[in-house]
Design an enzyme around this catalytic site. Structure first.
Site, PDB file in Angstrom:
ATOM      1  N   MET A  29       0.781-100.386 -49.144  1.00 51.26           N
ATOM      2  CA  MET A  29       0.951 -99.521 -50.292  1.00 51.26           C
ATOM      3  C   MET A  29       1.478 -98.153 -49.843  1.00 51.26           C
ATOM      4  O   MET A  29       2.540 -97.724 -50.266  1.00 51.26           O
ATOM      5  CB  MET A  29      -0.400 -99.389 -51.005  1.00 51.26           C
ATOM      6  CG  MET A  29      -0.312 -98.761 -52.359  1.00 51.26           C
ATOM      7  SD  MET A  29      -1.878 -98.974 -53.228  1.00 51.26           S
ATOM      8  CE  MET A  29      -1.746 -97.632 -54.345  1.00 51.26           C
ATOM      9  N   ASP A  30       0.728 -97.480 -48.950  1.00 51.94           N
ATOM     10  CA  ASP A  30       1.132 -96.150 -48.491  1.00 51.94           C
ATOM     11  C   ASP A  30       2.342 -96.250 -47.567  1.00 51.94           C
ATOM     12  O   ASP A  30       2.368 -97.056 -46.643  1.00 51.94           O
ATOM     13  CB  ASP A  30      -0.026 -95.462 -47.759  1.00 51.94           C
ATOM     14  CG  ASP A  30      -1.256 -95.326 -48.635  1.00 51.94           C
ATOM     15  OD1 ASP A  30      -1.095 -95.128 -49.855  1.00 51.94           O
ATOM     16  OD2 ASP A  30      -2.379 -95.431 -48.113  1.00 51.94           O
ATOM     17  N   GLU A  31       3.327 -95.450 -47.841  1.00 55.02           N
ATOM     18  CA  GLU A  31       4.600 -95.387 -47.121  1.00 55.02           C
ATOM     19  C   GLU A  31       5.484 -96.605 -47.357  1.00 55.02           C
ATOM     20  O   GLU A  31       6.473 -96.800 -46.663  1.00 55.02           O
ATOM     21  CB  GLU A  31       4.414 -95.170 -45.616  1.00 55.02           C
ATOM     22  CG  GLU A  31       4.117 -93.733 -45.242  1.00 55.02           C
ATOM     23  CD  GLU A  31       5.107 -92.730 -45.829  1.00 55.02           C
ATOM     24  OE1 GLU A  31       6.271 -92.706 -45.445  1.00 55.02           O
ATOM     25  OE2 GLU A  31       4.684 -91.959 -46.705  1.00 55.02           O
TER      26      GLU A  31
END
Length: 175
Positions: A1-3
């Site tokens: 999800m993140d990045e």
């Protein structure tokens, strides 16, 4: 999800700038994490903030992610997998973020875990070499400043390339 779908780095850089005066340029972050550049006390303050969970609620969406994922759902069963257990209090914030920005993804297709190696899927699109190495299917690296020097294939830079990669795997053209 993140990045990958959530632009964690933009928000993180903004936090470090607002709270500690850092103003890193992209070249400084090439092959490194923000914590490699900040003073230890500032890194600890950032970690404490991440452990509170709310930071993850207002992350910007990665350019092109929404439209690409919407189109990829026509061909693939798309799941969002996040290593949320590193910051357990982020789960609600991440879930609400997904509802706001990706309402077309069923909550049943969202996986909060610690180790992405448990995921049984054909592909994992991720920016983190640790998760790609643990994954049993085909890991596809999503280029981010911190992984620019990581030796991994296949690799995509941005959502246009990611979408083209997956459509090619499905024998379809983008468009």
């Amino acid at each position: 999800m993140d990045e990958v779908i959530a632009d964690f780095l933009v928000a993180q850089r903004d936090w470090y700038r607002k709270h500690h005066g850092y103003n890193w340029v992209d070249a400084e972050l090439a092959g490194r994490q923000a914590e490699d550049l900040a003073e230890r006390l500032h890194v600890e303050a950032m970690e404490a903030h991440l452990h509170e969970g709310a930071f993850f609620r207002d992350l910007p969406v990665m350019t092109g992610a929404q439209s690409a994922i919407r189109r990829l759902q026509d061909v693939f069963d798309v799941f969002i997998v996040t290593a949320a257990m590193e910051y357990p209090l982020c789960c609600e914030a991440k879930y609400l973020w997904l509802k706001d920005h990706f309402p077309f993804i069923s909550p049943l297709n969202v996986v909060f875990c610690g180790d992405k190696g448990i995921v049984a899927a054909d592909y994992l699109l991720d920016d983190n070499l640790r998760f790609l190495r643990a994954f049993r299917g085909t890991g596809v690296m999503f280029t981010a400043p911190h992984n620019l020097h990581a030796d991994w294939t296949p690799r995509v830079s941005g959502w246009a390339e990611a979408e083209a990669f997956f459509h090619a795997k499905a024998g379809r053209s983008v468009g």
